[in-house]
Design an enzyme around this catalytic site. Structure first.
Site, PDB file in Angstrom:
ATOM      1  N   ASP A 103      -8.136  39.534  38.489  1.00  0.00           N
ATOM      2  CA  ASP A 103      -8.483  39.044  37.206  1.00  0.00           C
ATOM      3  C   ASP A 103      -8.781  40.067  36.401  1.00  0.00           C
ATOM      4  OD1 ASP A 103      -8.516  36.598  38.523  1.00  0.00           O
ATOM      5  OD2 ASP A 103     -10.681  36.444  38.748  1.00  0.00           O
TER       6      ASP A 103
ATOM      7  N   GLY B 110     -15.572  27.651  33.456  1.00  0.00           N
ATOM      8  CA  GLY B 110     -15.184  27.267  34.933  1.00  0.00           C
ATOM      9  C   GLY B 110     -14.085  26.666  35.192  1.00  0.00           C
TER      10      GLY B 110
ATOM     11  N   SER C  47     -10.564  32.616  34.513  1.00  0.00           N
ATOM     12  CA  SER C  47     -11.357  33.843  34.447  1.00  0.00           C
ATOM     13  C   SER C  47     -12.404  34.381  33.251  1.00  0.00           C
ATOM     14  CB  SER C  47     -10.499  35.050  35.151  1.00  0.00           C
ATOM     15  OG  SER C  47     -11.311  35.990  35.513  1.00  0.00           O
TER      16      SER C  47
END
Ligand code: GLA
Length: 352
Positions: free
Chosen positions: A162, A108, A112
């Site tokens: 990502d 978090g 990613s």
């Protein structure tokens, strides 16, 4: 004979600059980092896949032939089930497996962990199915697949930043990605006596639950008013006539694209002073035009500045997560900061 055990690694990513540009057809300059998610897949009897998320002490078991439907599950389970379902839908002949997931990425923190998990899982499960490690061309396809997992199964309308970074990363280089064409161009990241670090703001972010989807909807609304497909094509004067907050959202995207170009040019000539100033300008734009900052992120920026960063900015989706700082020579990083440098993209570590 397919292997009976495959270990794969999906890296986290840091975005040097170019934030919230991916779903706006713009430019970004991310790189994969050393830390990430390691996925060990062992062939198992029966028809099930069991995924054990070791760091969380959680486990999920489901039928290989029926991993469920989008929306049935949340969090890492949605990623795991969605990845299996999307791989199968893409024609992979997956095998029942016992899968262990271990991560050394702060969860978090905006590095990613989700793309790292999806990429690592893909490589491990495809490897176990006897497929060769994907080459450069296949990696774009896999990035799209991982992105479908995030969009459809997890409910976060994220772009491809990502996944492309996690799958296409190269040591020593950042990746200049043009999201209009998806062309990926490696750019040497030579920092001489400076270092990049990330500092977790402590405010955890989730894409599905933050202002991320709202920003995406605002960009879409701005495009509709301007009659363009993506905000990166917008005429700056027309964008400047949009009502608030759409005017500021568009201005962020257009100025951020310019900053990516300026960063590439600065890196080419080793102008690290300009690189630092661009990080600051990107952060100001994300905070003031994109309204994507929160107090904890501002405090992390200040902590990095106080430690001698010549530039600092939030990375990733915003509304929490990590802050990236470019530390000048002799600067002492804050205790919790993590040094980051460009590393390999997702790869198979071993198979037997
Ligand atoms: C998150 C998303 C990416 C990108 C960034 C913002 O990391 O997953 O697709 O939109 O935010 O640049």
């Amino acid at each position: 004979m397919p292997p009976s055990l495959v270990v794969a690694h999906g890296p986290g990513r840091v975005n040097l600059i170019g934030e919230h540009t991916d779903y706006n057809g713009g430019l970004a300059l991310p790189f994969a980092i050393e830390r990430g998610v390691t996925v060990t897949a062992a062939a198992a009897p029966g028809g099930e896949i069991t995924v054990q998320a070791r760091d969380l002490g959680e486990e999920d078991t489901f039928a290989l032939a029926d991993p469920g439907r989008p929306g049935d599950h949340e969090g890492w389970r949605a990623f795991a089930r969605g990845t299996v379902a999307e791989l199968a839908a893409a024609g992979a002949d997956l095998r029942p497996a016992q899968v262990v997931v271990e991560s050394d990425l702060p969860h978090g923190a905006g590095l990613s962990s989700s793309a790292a998990l999806a990429a690592g899982l893909c490589l491990a499960l495809l490897g176990l199915a006897g497929e060769a490690e994907p080459g450069p061309g296949d990696r774009h396809e896999l990035a799209r697949l991982c992105s479908r997992v995030e969009n459809d199964w997890v409910g976060a309308q994220t772009g491809l930043l990502d996944q492309l970074a996690a799958l296409c990363g190269e040591p020593g280089r950042a990746l200049r990605i043009d999201f209009r064409t998806l062309a990926v161009e490696p750019v040497p990241l030579e920092l001489a006596d400076r270092r990049l670090v990330v500092l977790d703001s402590g405010a955890a972010h989730t894409h599905a639950g933050s202002g991320y989807n709202e920003r995406r909807a605002e960009c879409k609304a701005a495009c509709a008013r301007l009659g363009v497909e993506t905000l990166s094509e917008a005429d700056p004067a027309a964008a400047d006539a949009l009502p608030e907050p759409l005017r500021r959202r568009a201005r962020h995207v257009l100025t951020e694209n310019t900053r990516v170009k300026e960063m590439v040019a600065a890196l080419e000539v080793g102008d690290l002073g300009t690189a630092g100033a661009l990080l600051d300008a990107s952060h100001a734009s994300l905070r003031d035009d994109y309204d994507a900052s929160v107090p904890a992120v501002e405090r992390a920026v200040e902590a990095l500045k106080a430690a001698g960063a010549t530039g600092a900015r939030m990375v990733g989706g915003g509304f929490g997560g990590a802050v990236l700082g470019l530390l000048g020579p002799g600067a002492r990083a804050p205790d919790r900061a993590l040094a980051v440098a460009p590393a390999d993209g997702a790869r198979v570590l071993s198979r037997r």
